[in-house]
Design an enzyme around this catalytic site. Structure first.
Site: not given
Ligand code: PLP
Length: 495
Positions: A113
């Site tokens: 993120k």
């Molecule tokens: C948010 C997240 C995901 C999923 O990503 P999306 O964009 O919501 O599909 C997968 N792995 C981790 C560690 C995340 O924080």
């Protein structure tokens, strides 16, 4: 380049406005009206560029009301050495002859993120300037664990912004919770919601569409915006790393120009894999997009049958950031695959709201099957993948990454496709110490941040600096609410 709503293409605005609003008033997602195309010369020009330069060049194609110079400054701030623990920013690690892992967790909160949430606050601040906004932006976030911390870290003490994060009370890991409740910054707030992620997300969406709350807040000098991946400013920085990974493969002689690679992505809200889709639509040579889900397998069924049906049990798993039954960003994909047919999208979304289910047209179904392969992996499979990677490659991966690793193996076994594949590693294993320890045959001794040292002693893998620092940190927030109480928390926060 203008942006329009997936539910009404007559709603059009510049990118700064789209980033500022986050979500269209009609509930649709703001989406670029055209997908810029890149060619081999463009890719060649990036092969020897730094990540920051790649980011500025790619983002400039979409954010035409920002200058490339401006974007380069943002990228230097977002991905510099104070923030990321490797100059490569998003390095590729070769696993075997045709498998590479794209490590996206070298930022301040140890999850992917950060790739977008170190950038978004800068895009938003500039957008406030560009649009002459005098109100303060209040960012409302629903998080399945990683977004909340990354968003607070990105927005902490950014002028003219406040940020309030809601997370499911029993739906995040101990380290994730510790990260959130210790966040510093005068403009941040955090609240646990009694419920799961979908409850938190639905609550935030409800507040967004509540005109009374909007009016009250406007009277106090605030407007609402979003840092969830419904905001285009979240998706775009993620497009960059797929193009960057391709350039790294070229640079390292792993592929030749034009050779197709597959991407395999552990998926929840469909933001990350949607970014890979946009990279492909821009002309990046990409074969299959492999969508990996955990036990919450609504997307696997959807990609196989064309029927989206959220009427199923919600499972709390060891990969909590993927515990989602309503994947918001699917709407952008369907919009594109339907030939930008807003009416068709409105129909699907109305059915989803009404009955929790919709079935896409045959044309969309065919396009889905051509672009995507969907697979899922349960808890045992997740643990087994962690153990296998650790044993066979000496590579410690987290629970989300393990889901992708397992689904990739399933894909290869099912299709025989042995094309070079990059799978996304979305979090540091240190965010999920207890499950990672158990998976590699250790008994977790204690819980929460105490396990960081144990995992380090067993594996010798370095603990990310900011996670190590959690141990001595004071808890700043201790707020819990029921679902209907979320409105009150927001109104209280913005007194
Ligand atoms: C948010 C997240 C995901 C999923 O990503 P999306 O964009 O919501 O599909 C997968 N792995 C981790 C560690 C995340 O924080």
């Amino acid at each position: 380049m203008k942006y329009y709503s997936t539910r009404d293409t007559s709603v059009r605005m510049e990118s700064a406005e789209a980033v500022k609003m986050g979500l269209s008033r009609d509930g649709g997602l703001l989406t670029p009206e055209a997908i810029p195309q890149i060619d081999q010369a463009f890719l060649e020009s990036l092969v020897h560029a730094r990540y920051q330069e790649r980011a500025a060049k790619v983002m400039a194609l979409y954010l035409t009301d920002y200058t490339e110079e401006e974007l380069l400054t943002f990228a230097e701030n977002a991905y510099g050495p104070e923030k990321f623990d490797t100059p490569a920013v998003a390095p590729l690690r070769k696993v075997d002859g045709n498998t590479h892992c794209l490590e996206l967790w070298h930022g301040p909160t140890s999850a992917f993120k950060d790739m977008a949430l170190q950038m978004l606050p800068q895009l938003l601040s500039a957008a406030l300037r560009k649009t002459g906004e005098d109100k303060t932006a209040c960012i409302l976030v629903a998080t399945s664990g990683d977004t909340g911390k990354a968003a607070m870290e990105g927005f902490a003490d950014v002028p003219q912004t406040k940020i309030m994060v809601f997370y499911p009370k029993d739906g995040v890991s101990a380290v994730q919770e510790a990260q959130m409740v210790t966040q510093e910054g005068a403009n941040v707030g955090v609240c646990a919601v009694v419920g799961n992620f979908d409850d938190a997300q639905a609550g935030v969406k409800r507040i967004f569409s509540d005109e009374t709350i909007r009016a009250t807040l406007a009277g106090r000098g605030y407007f609402l915006s979003s840092a969830n991946s419904i905001n285009w400013g979240r998706i775009l920085p993620q497009v960059v790393y797929y193009i960057s990974a391709y350039c790294d493969l070229l640079r390292d002689g792993e592929i030749t120009m034009g050779q197709k690679v597959n991407f395999c992505v552990p998926t929840g809200n469909f933001g990350d894999i949607l970014a890979a889709y946009y990279a492909k639509r821009m002309g990046l040579p990409v074969g299959k997009l492999i969508c990996a889900s955990n036990r919450n397998d609504v997307l696997t069924d959807f990609l196989r049958t064309g029927v989206y049906d959220r009427n199923r049990p919600f499972h709390n798993t060891m990969s909590p950031s993927m515990d989602i039954l309503v994947s918001s960003n699917l709407e952008r994909l369907l919009f594109d695959l339907s030939g930008e047919n807003a009416q068709e999208i409105r129909g699907y979304m109305a059915q989803l709201a009404e009955s929790g289910r919709y079935e896409v047209s045959d044309a969309v179904k065919a396009a889905l099957t051509e672009q995507y392969w969907g697979g899922c992996c349960g808890e045992e499979g997740t643990a087994a993948a962690i153990a296998r990677y650790y044993r066979d490659y000496g590579y410690l991966i987290d629970t989300h990454t393990a889901v992708a690793a397992d689904v990739l193996a399933q894909y290869r076994a099912a299709t025989g496709d042995d094309a070079v594949t990059v799978f996304a590693s979305t979090a540091s294993p240190y965010k999920f110490c207890n499950h990672v320890l158990s998976a590699i045959g250790e008994t977790p001794a204690g819980d929460g941040v105490e396990l960081l040292d144990q995992l380090h002693e067993v594996t010798g893998v370095a603990i990310p600096r900011r996670l190590a620092a959690l141990k001595g940190k004071m808890r700043r927030f201790d707020l819990t609410c029921e679902k209907p109480g979320m409105d009150g928390v927001v109104l209280d926060f913005l007194k």
